[in-house]
Design a protein around this motif. Sequence first.
Motif, PDB file in Angstrom:
ATOM      1  N   THR A   1       0.842  -1.192   0.000  1.00 47.62           N
ATOM      2  CA  THR A   1       0.000   0.000   0.000  1.00 47.62           C
ATOM      3  C   THR A   1       0.878   1.243   0.000  1.00 47.62           C
ATOM      4  N   PHE A   2       0.344   2.240  -0.594  1.00 54.92           N
ATOM      5  CA  PHE A   2       1.065   3.493  -0.674  1.00 54.92           C
ATOM      6  C   PHE A   2       0.243   4.579  -0.011  1.00 54.92           C
ATOM      7  N   LYS A   3       0.970   5.467   0.629  1.00 56.75           N
ATOM      8  CA  LYS A   3       0.271   6.553   1.304  1.00 56.75           C
ATOM      9  C   LYS A   3       0.388   7.826   0.489  1.00 56.75           C
ATOM     10  N   ILE A   4      -0.745   8.409   0.311  1.00 53.06           N
ATOM     11  CA  ILE A   4      -0.769   9.687  -0.386  1.00 53.06           C
ATOM     12  C   ILE A   4      -1.266  10.743   0.584  1.00 53.06           C
ATOM     13  N   ARG A   5      -0.582  11.833   0.594  1.00 55.77           N
ATOM     14  CA  ARG A   5      -1.002  12.917   1.483  1.00 55.77           C
ATOM     15  C   ARG A   5      -1.526  14.073   0.653  1.00 55.77           C
ATOM     16  N   LYS A   6      -2.633  14.551   1.113  1.00 57.80           N
ATOM     17  CA  LYS A   6      -3.259  15.647   0.381  1.00 57.80           C
ATOM     18  C   LYS A   6      -3.641  16.766   1.311  1.00 57.80           C
ATOM     19  N   CYS A   7      -3.637  17.932   0.747  1.00 57.79           N
ATOM     20  CA  CYS A   7      -4.030  19.121   1.490  1.00 57.79           C
ATOM     21  C   CYS A   7      -5.530  19.061   1.782  1.00 57.79           C
ATOM     22  N   PRO A   8      -5.918  19.260   3.044  1.00 58.44           N
ATOM     23  CA  PRO A   8      -7.347  19.209   3.381  1.00 58.44           C
ATOM     24  C   PRO A   8      -8.116  20.415   2.865  1.00 58.44           C
ATOM     25  N   LYS A   9      -7.411  21.420   2.474  1.00 53.48           N
ATOM     26  CA  LYS A   9      -8.077  22.646   2.052  1.00 53.48           C
ATOM     27  C   LYS A   9      -8.353  22.652   0.549  1.00 53.48           C
ATOM     28  N   CYS A  10      -7.307  22.357  -0.223  1.00 59.48           N
ATOM     29  CA  CYS A  10      -7.492  22.448  -1.675  1.00 59.48           C
ATOM     30  C   CYS A  10      -7.352  21.092  -2.367  1.00 59.48           C
ATOM     31  N   ASP A  11      -7.120  20.040  -1.576  1.00 65.23           N
ATOM     32  CA  ASP A  11      -7.037  18.691  -2.105  1.00 65.23           C
ATOM     33  C   ASP A  11      -5.845  18.482  -3.041  1.00 65.23           C
ATOM     34  N   SER A  12      -4.869  19.312  -2.929  1.00 64.47           N
ATOM     35  CA  SER A  12      -3.682  19.138  -3.753  1.00 64.47           C
ATOM     36  C   SER A  12      -2.715  18.181  -3.068  1.00 64.47           C
ATOM     37  N   ASP A  13      -1.991  17.431  -3.873  1.00 67.11           N
ATOM     38  CA  ASP A  13      -0.994  16.538  -3.267  1.00 67.11           C
ATOM     39  C   ASP A  13       0.392  17.191  -3.266  1.00 67.11           C
ATOM     40  N   ASN A  14       0.396  18.439  -3.574  1.00 67.51           N
ATOM     41  CA  ASN A  14       1.643  19.180  -3.569  1.00 67.51           C
ATOM     42  C   ASN A  14       1.944  19.672  -2.155  1.00 67.51           C
ATOM     43  N   VAL A  15       2.172  18.690  -1.278  1.00 69.62           N
ATOM     44  CA  VAL A  15       2.384  19.021   0.124  1.00 69.62           C
ATOM     45  C   VAL A  15       3.738  18.490   0.595  1.00 69.62           C
ATOM     46  N   GLY A  16       4.203  19.065   1.651  1.00 68.68           N
ATOM     47  CA  GLY A  16       5.469  18.618   2.201  1.00 68.68           C
ATOM     48  C   GLY A  16       5.568  18.980   3.665  1.00 68.68           C
TER      49      GLY A  16
ATOM     50  N   CYS B   1       1.051  23.100   2.412  1.00 69.52           N
ATOM     51  CA  CYS B   1       0.652  22.923   1.026  1.00 69.52           C
ATOM     52  C   CYS B   1       1.342  23.980   0.189  1.00 69.52           C
ATOM     53  N   HIS B   2       2.011  23.509  -0.835  1.00 63.97           N
ATOM     54  CA  HIS B   2       2.742  24.456  -1.671  1.00 63.97           C
ATOM     55  C   HIS B   2       1.817  25.209  -2.617  1.00 63.97           C
ATOM     56  N   LYS B   3       0.611  24.766  -2.658  1.00 57.25           N
ATOM     57  CA  LYS B   3      -0.323  25.369  -3.598  1.00 57.25           C
ATOM     58  C   LYS B   3      -1.114  26.511  -2.956  1.00 57.25           C
ATOM     59  N   CYS B   4      -1.740  26.181  -1.810  1.00 52.80           N
ATOM     60  CA  CYS B   4      -2.579  27.209  -1.192  1.00 52.80           C
ATOM     61  C   CYS B   4      -1.980  27.742   0.102  1.00 52.80           C
ATOM     62  N   LYS B   5      -0.782  27.242   0.418  1.00 53.95           N
ATOM     63  CA  LYS B   5      -0.041  27.706   1.599  1.00 53.95           C
ATOM     64  C   LYS B   5      -0.697  27.286   2.920  1.00 53.95           C
ATOM     65  N   TRP B   6      -1.518  26.268   2.868  1.00 58.74           N
ATOM     66  CA  TRP B   6      -2.091  25.753   4.103  1.00 58.74           C
ATOM     67  C   TRP B   6      -0.999  25.135   4.950  1.00 58.74           C
ATOM     68  N   LYS B   7      -1.131  25.286   6.248  1.00 65.33           N
ATOM     69  CA  LYS B   7      -0.182  24.646   7.157  1.00 65.33           C
ATOM     70  C   LYS B   7      -0.942  23.989   8.287  1.00 65.33           C
TER      71      LYS B   7
ATOM     72  N   ILE C   1      -3.328  16.598   8.078  1.00 69.48           N
ATOM     73  CA  ILE C   1      -3.291  16.421   6.626  1.00 69.48           C
ATOM     74  C   ILE C   1      -4.125  15.195   6.237  1.00 69.48           C
ATOM     75  N   ASN C   2      -4.643  15.234   5.069  1.00 72.80           N
ATOM     76  CA  ASN C   2      -5.433  14.094   4.590  1.00 72.80           C
ATOM     77  C   ASN C   2      -4.512  12.971   4.137  1.00 72.80           C
ATOM     78  N   LYS C   3      -4.705  11.814   4.758  1.00 73.14           N
ATOM     79  CA  LYS C   3      -3.890  10.673   4.366  1.00 73.14           C
ATOM     80  C   LYS C   3      -4.775   9.636   3.708  1.00 73.14           C
ATOM     81  N   THR C   4      -4.361   9.208   2.576  1.00 72.63           N
ATOM     82  CA  THR C   4      -5.113   8.168   1.883  1.00 72.63           C
ATOM     83  C   THR C   4      -4.192   6.995   1.606  1.00 72.63           C
TER      84      THR C   4
END
Length: 100
Positions: free
Chosen positions: A40-55, A68-74, A78-81
């Motif tokens: 299984t692989f874990k994907i993390r997504k921004c809870p605000k904009c649903d982008s996976d461009n997170v770190g 989130c590098h997209k909407c600057k959420w901190k 974080i959403n883990k799938t």
Amino acid sequence: MSKKKTKLSTPKWILEGYDSQEVYNKSKGINKNKKKTKKTFKIRKCPKCDSDNVGVVVGKEKTGEWECHKCKWKGKDINKTEINEEDFMKYLDEKGEEVS
Ligand SMILES: [Zn+2]
């Protein structure tokens, strides 16, 4: 009574002189109790904009803060799938298309 030669199916492991079927299987590399490893692989997504461009926020790895590098959420929540390998490949495909 006719003495027909009946085809007695002597197990191979006896014919080959093994002590038991288990030993035979082992020597032949047959493992009936093969563990099915589910990858299984874990994907993390921004809870605000649903982008996976997170770190992970640099310097705050220990506290588990993400940004989130997209909407600057901190934050930490974080959403883990968790997805299987097949879905992960699809995910990578889709991601690759977005980049190009
Ligand atoms: Zn975001």
